[in-house]
Design a protein around this motif. Structure first.
Motif, short mmCIF file in Angstrom:
data_model
loop_
_atom_site.label_atom_id
_atom_site.label_comp_id
_atom_site.label_asym_id
_atom_site.label_seq_id
_atom_site.Cartn_x
_atom_site.Cartn_y
_atom_site.Cartn_z
N ASN A 195 0.85 -1.18 0.00
CA ASN A 195 0.00 0.00 0.00
C ASN A 195 0.89 1.24 0.00
O ASN A 195 1.65 1.44 0.95
N LEU A 196 0.84 2.05 -1.06
CA LEU A 196 1.79 3.16 -1.19
C LEU A 196 1.15 4.53 -1.01
O LEU A 196 0.05 4.77 -1.51
N PHE A 197 1.86 5.41 -0.32
CA PHE A 197 1.48 6.82 -0.25
C PHE A 197 2.71 7.64 -0.58
O PHE A 197 3.78 7.42 -0.01
N ARG A 198 2.57 8.58 -1.52
CA ARG A 198 3.71 9.39 -1.94
C ARG A 198 3.49 10.85 -1.57
O ARG A 198 2.41 11.41 -1.84
N PHE A 199 4.48 11.45 -0.97
CA PHE A 199 4.41 12.86 -0.58
C PHE A 199 5.58 13.58 -1.23
O PHE A 199 6.75 13.33 -0.89
N ASN A 200 5.27 14.48 -2.17
CA ASN A 200 6.32 15.22 -2.88
C ASN A 200 6.56 16.56 -2.17
O ASN A 200 5.89 17.55 -2.48
N SER A 201 7.51 16.57 -1.28
CA SER A 201 7.76 17.74 -0.43
C SER A 201 7.84 19.06 -1.19
O SER A 201 7.32 20.08 -0.73
N ALA A 202 8.50 19.02 -2.36
CA ALA A 202 8.73 20.26 -3.11
C ALA A 202 7.46 20.82 -3.73
O ALA A 202 7.44 21.96 -4.18
N PHE A 203 6.40 20.01 -3.75
CA PHE A 203 5.15 20.46 -4.35
C PHE A 203 4.04 20.56 -3.31
O PHE A 203 2.86 20.61 -3.64
N GLU A 204 4.43 20.57 -2.08
CA GLU A 204 3.49 20.71 -0.96
C GLU A 204 3.88 21.94 -0.16
O GLU A 204 4.98 22.47 -0.31
N GLN A 205 2.97 22.37 0.69
CA GLN A 205 3.31 23.49 1.56
C GLN A 205 3.77 22.94 2.90
O GLN A 205 2.97 22.38 3.66
N VAL A 206 5.08 23.03 3.14
CA VAL A 206 5.62 22.56 4.42
C VAL A 206 6.46 23.69 5.01
O VAL A 206 7.56 23.99 4.55
N LYS A 207 5.89 24.34 6.00
CA LYS A 207 6.61 25.47 6.62
C LYS A 207 7.72 24.93 7.52
O LYS A 207 7.55 23.87 8.14
N PRO A 208 8.83 25.66 7.62
CA PRO A 208 9.91 25.18 8.50
C PRO A 208 9.50 25.19 9.96
O PRO A 208 8.73 26.06 10.38
N CYS A 254 0.97 20.72 16.15
CA CYS A 254 1.87 21.76 15.65
C CYS A 254 1.07 23.01 15.32
O CYS A 254 -0.07 22.92 14.84
N ILE A 255 1.66 24.18 15.56
CA ILE A 255 0.91 25.42 15.29
C ILE A 255 0.74 25.70 13.80
O ILE A 255 -0.13 26.45 13.39
N HIS A 256 1.60 25.10 12.98
CA HIS A 256 1.45 25.27 11.52
C HIS A 256 0.25 24.47 11.04
O HIS A 256 0.00 23.35 11.52
N ASN A 257 -0.43 25.04 10.05
CA ASN A 257 -1.58 24.36 9.44
C ASN A 257 -1.27 24.23 7.95
O ASN A 257 -1.56 25.14 7.18
N ASP A 258 -0.61 23.16 7.58
CA ASP A 258 -0.17 23.04 6.18
C ASP A 258 -0.22 21.58 5.73
O ASP A 258 -0.91 20.75 6.34
N SER A 259 0.53 21.25 4.69
CA SER A 259 0.45 19.90 4.10
C SER A 259 0.90 18.78 5.03
O SER A 259 0.63 17.61 4.74
N MET A 260 1.55 19.12 6.13
CA MET A 260 1.93 18.07 7.08
C MET A 260 0.69 17.39 7.67
O MET A 260 0.75 16.25 8.11
N ARG A 315 9.87 18.62 10.80
CA ARG A 315 8.49 18.65 11.30
C ARG A 315 8.07 17.31 11.92
O ARG A 315 6.98 17.22 12.50
N PHE A 316 8.93 16.29 11.85
CA PHE A 316 8.69 15.04 12.61
C PHE A 316 8.61 15.37 14.11
O PHE A 316 8.03 14.64 14.90
N TYR A 317 9.27 16.49 14.46
CA TYR A 317 9.36 16.94 15.86
C TYR A 317 8.01 16.93 16.58
O TYR A 317 7.92 16.51 17.75
N ALA A 318 6.96 17.34 15.85
CA ALA A 318 5.62 17.43 16.47
C ALA A 318 5.03 16.05 16.78
O ALA A 318 4.03 15.95 17.49
#
Ligand SMILES: Cc1cc2nc3c(=O)[nH]c(=O)nc-3n(C[C@H](O)[C@H](O)[C@H](O)COP(=O)(O)O)c2cc1C
Length: 178
Positions: free
Chosen positions: A33-46, A60-66, A100-103
């Motif tokens: 079962n595969l899931f692909r996440f293309n970081s460069a085409f997603e919104q991932v705030k530092p 996490c306080i960020h509300n983005d593609s994570m 962002r694994f931190y959260a």
């Protein structure tokens, strides 16, 4: 098994994307079962290092593609990191995801996951990928994850270069045999 593939290149049809494509093809054929996440085409705030998350107590306080990646990351049996080599390390796009694994740090740590690393580079010196591999292994050691394979496509600066090597076939086999 559930496999989450995280790519780090801004080239949609670049060298590392080809490795990801072939790996996924092999793994799907093997019934995973595969899931692909293309970081460069997603919104991932530092990560801001604000510690609001308390390494897993609060969201996490960020509300983005994570928000999309996190459940797939937590449920994955295997996480595959696919990156071009940027100044002897991973790309900033994939590094932002790992920060962002931190959260979810405590949930990810010791979760017994397996991981793979696939990387491409222009140079092909025997030391070209040393620091990237060392960084990857150190992250796994910290998280208590197990390495399930490393594919280093050195001397592959362009799509044309890599298409004339057996690295794409090796990526396919890694997916098929995982
Ligand atoms: C910002 C940047 C930094 C790079 N740093 C390195 C490097 O340190 N060593 C190397 O061999 N190649 C380096 N390269 C080349 C890329 O790793 C190589 O072209 C790779 O195939 C690109 O992968 P992609 O097509 O998946 O984006 C760099 C390229 C860029 C754009």
């Amino acid at each position: 098994m559930k496999i989450t593939v995280i790519t780090g290149s801004p080239h949609k049809n670049g060298t590392s994307a080809l490795l990801a494509d072939r790996f996924i093809e092999g793994a799907k054929e093997a019934g995973h079962n595969l899931f692909r996440f293309n970081s460069a085409f997603e919104q991932v705030k530092p990560c801001l290092g604000c510690d609001h998350c308390g390494l897993g107590r609060n969201k996490c306080i960020h509300n983005d593609s994570m928000n999309k990646l996190n459940p797939k990351l937590l449920e994955a049996d295997i996480v595959v990191f696919v990156t071009p080599l940027y100044y002897f390390g991973m790309s900033a796009q994939i590094k932002a995801v790992i920060d962002r694994f931190y959260a979810n740090n405590y949930r990810l740590m010791g979760s017994g996951k397996k991981a793979l690393l696939m990387a491409t580079s222009y140079d092909d010196n025997d030391w070209t990928m040393s620091d990237l591999v060392s960084h990857y292994k150190t992250i796994l050691k910290y998280l208590n994850w197990k390495d399930a394979g490393i594919l280093l496509a050195v001397g592959c600066g362009t799509r044309n270069d890599i298409e004339h090597t057996d690295y794409p076939a090796k990526a396919y086999q890694m997916g098929k045999k995982i």
